[in-house]
Design an enzyme around this catalytic site. Structure first.
Site, PDB file in Angstrom:
ATOM      1  N   PRO A  76       3.068  -6.285  -1.774  1.00 52.39           N
ATOM      2  CA  PRO A  76       3.882  -5.088  -1.994  1.00 52.39           C
ATOM      3  C   PRO A  76       3.190  -3.906  -1.298  1.00 52.39           C
ATOM      4  CG  PRO A  76       2.834  -5.803  -4.064  1.00 52.39           C
ATOM      5  CD  PRO A  76       2.439  -6.790  -3.008  1.00 52.39           C
ATOM      6  N   GLY A  78       1.923  -0.215  -0.419  1.00 54.03           N
ATOM      7  CA  GLY A  78       1.600   1.061  -1.077  1.00 54.03           C
ATOM      8  C   GLY A  78       1.468   0.947  -2.580  1.00 54.03           C
ATOM      9  N   GLY A  80      -1.454  -0.383  -4.163  1.00 55.30           N
ATOM     10  CA  GLY A  80      -2.835  -0.615  -4.588  1.00 55.30           C
ATOM     11  C   GLY A  80      -3.317  -2.024  -4.336  1.00 55.30           C
ATOM     12  N   GLY A  82      -3.984  -3.088  -1.267  1.00 56.49           N
ATOM     13  CA  GLY A  82      -4.729  -3.092  -0.004  1.00 56.49           C
ATOM     14  C   GLY A  82      -3.896  -3.466   1.203  1.00 56.49           C
ATOM     15  N   SER A  83      -2.613  -3.043   1.218  1.00 55.46           N
ATOM     16  CA  SER A  83      -1.775  -3.449   2.356  1.00 55.46           C
ATOM     17  C   SER A  83      -2.272  -2.833   3.663  1.00 55.46           C
ATOM     18  CB  SER A  83      -0.304  -3.112   2.111  1.00 55.46           C
ATOM     19  OG  SER A  83      -0.145  -1.747   1.821  1.00 55.46           O
ATOM     20  N   SER A  84      -2.801  -1.600   3.636  1.00 53.76           N
ATOM     21  CA  SER A  84      -3.278  -1.019   4.901  1.00 53.76           C
ATOM     22  C   SER A  84      -4.616  -1.631   5.310  1.00 53.76           C
ATOM     23  CB  SER A  84      -3.333   0.511   4.842  1.00 53.76           C
ATOM     24  OG  SER A  84      -4.318   0.939   3.955  1.00 53.76           O
ATOM     25  N   ALA A  86      -5.477  -4.727   4.670  1.00 49.06           N
ATOM     26  CA  ALA A  86      -5.107  -6.055   5.176  1.00 49.06           C
ATOM     27  C   ALA A  86      -4.544  -5.942   6.589  1.00 49.06           C
ATOM     28  CB  ALA A  86      -4.074  -6.693   4.243  1.00 49.06           C
ATOM     29  N   ASP A 127     -11.192  -1.481   0.464  1.00 49.82           N
ATOM     30  CA  ASP A 127     -10.061  -2.353   0.817  1.00 49.82           C
ATOM     31  C   ASP A 127     -10.368  -3.310   1.955  1.00 49.82           C
ATOM     32  OD1 ASP A 127      -8.667  -0.735  -0.935  1.00 49.82           O
ATOM     33  OD2 ASP A 127      -6.846  -0.808   0.289  1.00 49.82           O
TER      34      ASP A 127
END
Ligand code: PMV
Length: 283
Positions: A76, A78, A80, A82-84, A86, A127
């Protein structure tokens, strides 16, 4: 040419980690894949679920001209997880794969930090460090400009369920809000730091660890980063038999993680209320 970066969850210690306290975090079995295709013209995302105005700058930082970039993720965005971070790791891996370069975890971590800074300004670095390393780790970035330290920890046997509030949290704004409430909340930040040290010694005692996660959530409420929706998700998880639960990440939105033996009852309780929930493994 592809690169993959794992997402992460903070088991305990978010926000306090910004002020030099340790945090425990884990890479999850979900993440982001970047695929590069040669094509004429400027390098651009040609397919991306991440609709962030800073994405072109991040691409320019690691890739030469003449590439089309496809991004897919099962994280998901944004929330929390760690999408950015990753994405940063996946981009650096894809760029290295293109050149036939193999990267050790430290080099990957350093390069991904440059990309992560495009998105987050001055992140604690947790992250992308967790994404680059994998597994369960203790992470600490000392104050005073010393380099961050990451210590791998043995993988415990419990399971995790993630309950998604459906709202994006703004990490930068939440971190700024905490900074503005200091020094009045400093005792809470210190208590979070102390709790992380205790949690590390109780990683294999799910019941005791669950109680600590609940205490961590109360401290996150006390520093002003929880919301009624996140508090409700914690209540739903615990009501369905979780050992403990807390918001994970910067708060203000995002996800709650629940420590469980069996994910099924928490998944059923969440889904019965229309909440997007899924189980996660340490990866
Ligand atoms: O919401 P996330 O996953 O970006 O987590 C932020 C964690 C903080 O401790 C609040 C900030 C940081 O840079 O570590």
């Amino acid at each position: 040419m592809t690169g993959f970066g794992r997402g992460k969850l903070i088991l305990c210690g978010e926000h306090a980690v910004v002020y030099g306290f340790p945090a425990l975090a884990l890479a999850v079995d979900r993440g982001t894949t970047v695929t590069l295709e040669s094509r004429p013209g400027p390098t651009e995302a040609i397919d991306s679920p991440i609709d962030d105005p800073r994405l072109p700058e991040a691409l320019r930082l690691v890739l030469p001209e003449g590439l089309g970039v496809r991004i897919t993720t099962d994280l998901p965005i944004g929330r929390g997880m760690g999408s950015s971070g990753a994405l940063a790791v996946a981009l650096v891996r894809a760029a290295a794969a293109r050149l036939g370069e193999s990267l050790d975890a430290d080099t990957l971590w350093q390069r991904a930090l440059l990309v992560e800074r495009v998105f987050h300004g001055n992140p604690s670095g947790l992250d992308h460090a967790v994404s680059a390393h994998g597994g369960l780790v203790r992470y600490r970035r000392p104050t005073g400009g010393l380099p961050p330290k990451l210590e791998p920890l043995p993988t415990p046997v419990w399971n995790l369920v993630v309950l998604d509030s459906g709202l994006a949290g703004d990490t930068k704004a939440m971190v700024a809000g905490v900074a503005a409430r200091r020094p009045g909340i400093d005792a809470h930040l210190t208590a979070i730091g102390d709790l992380v040290v205790t949690a590390e010694s109780l990683l294999h005692d799910a019941r005791a660890l669950g109680d600590l996660l609940l205490e961590n959530h109360r401290l996150l409420q006390a520093i002003g980063v929880s919301t009624p929706a996140l508090d409700d998700l914690v209540g739903i998880a615990v009501g369905a038999g979780a050992y403990g639960a807390k918001l994970a990440g910067a708060g203000g939105g995002g996800v709650v993680l629940a420590l469980v033996d069996d994910p099924a009852p928490v998944l059923v309780a969440a889904r019965a209320r229309g909440i997007h929930a899924f189980s996660c493994r340490i990866a």
